[in-house]
Design an enzyme around this catalytic site. Structure first.
Site, short mmCIF file in Angstrom:
data_model
loop_
_atom_site.label_atom_id
_atom_site.label_comp_id
_atom_site.label_asym_id
_atom_site.label_seq_id
_atom_site.Cartn_x
_atom_site.Cartn_y
_atom_site.Cartn_z
N GLN A 195 0.80 -1.22 0.00
CA GLN A 195 0.00 0.00 0.00
C GLN A 195 0.84 1.27 0.00
OE1 GLN A 195 -2.71 -1.75 3.29
NE2 GLN A 195 -4.02 -0.32 2.20
N ARG A 228 3.86 0.24 12.92
CA ARG A 228 3.58 -1.10 12.42
C ARG A 228 3.66 -1.08 10.89
NH1 ARG A 228 -2.01 -4.02 11.45
NH2 ARG A 228 -1.15 -5.92 10.55
N HIS A 231 1.20 -9.30 4.92
CA HIS A 231 0.03 -8.43 4.76
C HIS A 231 -0.41 -8.53 3.30
CE1 HIS A 231 -2.09 -4.72 6.57
NE2 HIS A 231 -2.74 -5.05 5.46
N ASN A 235 -1.57 -10.69 8.87
CA ASN A 235 -2.58 -9.65 9.01
C ASN A 235 -3.90 -10.14 8.43
OD1 ASN A 235 -3.39 -6.64 9.38
ND2 ASN A 235 -4.01 -7.14 7.27
N GLU A 236 -4.93 -10.16 9.25
CA GLU A 236 -6.29 -10.43 8.81
C GLU A 236 -6.40 -11.66 7.90
OE1 GLU A 236 -7.78 -5.76 9.00
OE2 GLU A 236 -7.93 -6.85 7.10
N ASN A 271 -7.81 -5.75 14.52
CA ASN A 271 -8.13 -4.66 13.61
C ASN A 271 -9.65 -4.47 13.62
OD1 ASN A 271 -5.43 -4.75 13.00
ND2 ASN A 271 -5.69 -5.46 10.89
N TYR A 323 -13.06 -1.80 12.71
CA TYR A 323 -13.50 -0.62 11.98
C TYR A 323 -14.98 -0.27 12.15
CZ TYR A 323 -9.01 -0.50 9.59
OH TYR A 323 -7.67 -0.41 9.33
N GLU A 380 -5.15 -1.92 14.25
CA GLU A 380 -5.69 -0.99 13.24
C GLU A 380 -7.03 -0.47 13.72
OE1 GLU A 380 -6.10 -2.34 9.21
OE2 GLU A 380 -4.16 -3.36 9.22
N TRP A 436 -5.00 3.45 11.71
CA TRP A 436 -4.89 3.18 10.28
C TRP A 436 -5.45 4.40 9.56
CZ3 TRP A 436 -2.40 -0.44 7.57
CH2 TRP A 436 -2.54 -0.37 6.18
N TRP A 443 -6.32 -1.10 -1.79
CA TRP A 443 -6.72 -2.37 -2.38
C TRP A 443 -7.69 -2.18 -3.55
CZ3 TRP A 443 -2.91 -5.02 -0.81
CH2 TRP A 443 -2.42 -4.89 0.49
N PHE A 454 -7.39 7.22 4.33
CA PHE A 454 -7.45 6.91 5.76
C PHE A 454 -6.37 7.64 6.56
CE2 PHE A 454 -9.79 3.18 4.30
CZ PHE A 454 -10.57 2.80 5.38
#
Length: 464
Positions: free
Chosen positions: A19, A76, A120, A165-166, A294, A296, A367, A413, A421, A429
């Site tokens: 990213q 991070r 990630h 990650n996730e 994480n 949101y 995040e 984040w 993505w 963000f």
């Protein structure tokens, strides 16, 4: 009343390699599955790619100075596997090692602790093409070799490791509905990929603990989860909310903290859900020194009378036909530019849910943030809504701590606007605005607000 957060609370910000780094063809880096995804017509908004991104690869010193100016105590970031092992299985790439050494050293010189994520989402493309990526059991051994390279080269200075990650996103978005790389659609593959992701995490942790204990670091897994309130107080809706949480978070957390997948998944998924051998269960159980989260948004869950019109895999925190939960939002909730509801109380309740289910673990929010519509420079840097978002969510984090949750850190984040993505550069963000034409960095109002919050260890967070 003491409004501050606990002593030594970690105040950080986060990014991910694909990213922000750019330089996808420099320094010996080979393509990842996300490079391929970006070349697939119609997959990424506006045809955007991560080829340049924020050009972090060439701007380490400038970006670390921004972090220091904000006052971060931790940063991070993720390591790009194809920058370390271009084909995912060969010798380490010296140029890739050198790049991350520079970043780690620069962070430490500026008093910022590196928190390193091994994976990630940017899997080396060769592993996908030649070996079916996360669908092949051999990925466990390949990931362990990569992890060992990172521990050997960076572990003398990196004391905070995140394996994955996730993994929910890798499994469901990557192999269920196809909106993330590698872009596959299936109702079986997500469970296979998830199983191999969990085993890969556990194997890397086993190697770290057995071979690198002298580095005196900690290692864990980061999962993502929204919170689910029941739509009504009916038993059916309460059960649906709990089931939704289990298909979302417990799918990946239960094996690590309890030794197996949730019973409701065994019941509903049947023989499509893989079985852990006794040896694997022993390896997986207890394989995280902390609970990385994480978070949101929050939704309302209910028992559906019939299959909802919108039964997308992505929207339902799992595969709809298996979990059978209807999700809605309260029309009074504010929305971010991602269309995610702003519900700070849900963050508090999720922390309490994790605390109760997993026996009071150490938790880090790795995040939390919001995308805002920032069509121009002036609008972007005056991001009062983001200030309000972080203030309210951190307030509920502090409330959770006051109710006994062992929360020890919070990472926004994201540090900077970046490649989001499938949304390309259409969602922002960041605490720092990126001009994608000039790559100029401009700290936003939220960066100055975060600086003050860190300086006062959260005492400035509202009490409302």
């Amino acid at each position: 009343m003491n409004n501050q957060f606990p002593e030594n609370f970690v105040w950080g910000a986060a990014t991910a390699s694909y990213q922000v780094e750019g330089a996808v063809r420099e320094g010996g880096r080979a393509p990842s599955i996300w490079d391929a995804m970006c070349q697939t017509p119609g997959k990424i908004m506006n045809g955007d790619t991560g080829d340049v991104a924020c050009d972090h690869y060439h701007r380490i010193e400038e970006d670390v100075k921004l972090m220091k100016d904000i006052g971060l105590t931790a940063y991070r970031f993720s390591i790009a596997w194809p920058r370390i092992q271009p084909d995912g299985q060969g010798e380490a790439n010296p140029a890739g090692i050198a790049f991350y050494n520079r970043l780690i050293d620069c962070l430490l010189e500026n008093g910022i602790q590196p928190w390193v994520t091994l994976y990630h989402w940017d899997l080396p493309l060769a592993l996908q093409i030649e070996h079916d990526g996360w669908l092949n059991r051999d990925i466990v051994d390949r990931f362990s070799v990569y992890a060992r390279i990172c521990f050997e080269n960076f572990g003398d200075r990196v004391k905070n490791w995140i394996t994955l990650n996730e993994p929910w996103c890798s499994a469901v978005l990557g192999h269920g509905c196809g909106v993330h790389a590698p872009g596959r659609v299936s109702n079986t593959e997500p469970y296979i990929a998830a199983h191999h992701l969990i085993l890969s995490h556990a194997k890397a942790v086993e190697i770290y603990r057995s071979e690198f204990s002298g580095q005196h670091g900690m290692i864990g897994l980061v999962n993502n989860c929204d919170y689910r309130y029941p739509l009504t107080e009916s038993d059916a809706d309460k059960a649906a909310a709990e089931r939704s949480m289990e298909f979302f978070l417990a799918w990946f957390a239960d094996p690590v903290w309890k030794g197996d997948y949730p019973a409701v998944m065994r019941e509903r998924v049947g023989d499509r859900l893989p079985i852990f051998s006794d040896e694997e269960r022993t390896m997986v159980l207890g394989s995280s020194d902390f609970f990385g989260l994480n978070h949101y948004t929050t939704m309302l869950a209910s028992e559906p009378n019939e299959k909802p019109h919108d039964a997308s895999v992505a929207g339902n925190g799992g595969i709809f036909d298996d979990q059978h939960v209807r999700l809605d939002v309260d029309p009074t909730w504010e929305q971010t530019h991602m269309g995610w509801s702003i519900v700070p109380e849900g963050c508090r309740e999720l922390l309490k849910w994790i605390d109760a289910r997993y026996g009071h673990p150490i938790i880090y929010i790795t995040e939390n943030g919001c995308a805002l519509d920032e069509p121009d420079h002036d609008t972007g840097i005056n991001d009062t809504a983001r200030v309000d978002f972080h203030d309210r969510y951190l307030r509920e984090c502090r409330n959770a701590i006051g109710q006994g949750v062992d929360l020890r850190g919070y990472f926004t984040w994201s540090l900077m606007d970046n490649f989001e993505w499938s949304f390309g550069y259409g969602r922002r963000f960041g605490l720092v605005r990126i001009d994608y034409e000039t790559l100029e960095r401009t700290p936003k109002l939220s960066a100055r607000w975060y600086h003050d919050a860190i300086a006062l260890n959260g005492e400035s967070i509202s009490l409302k």
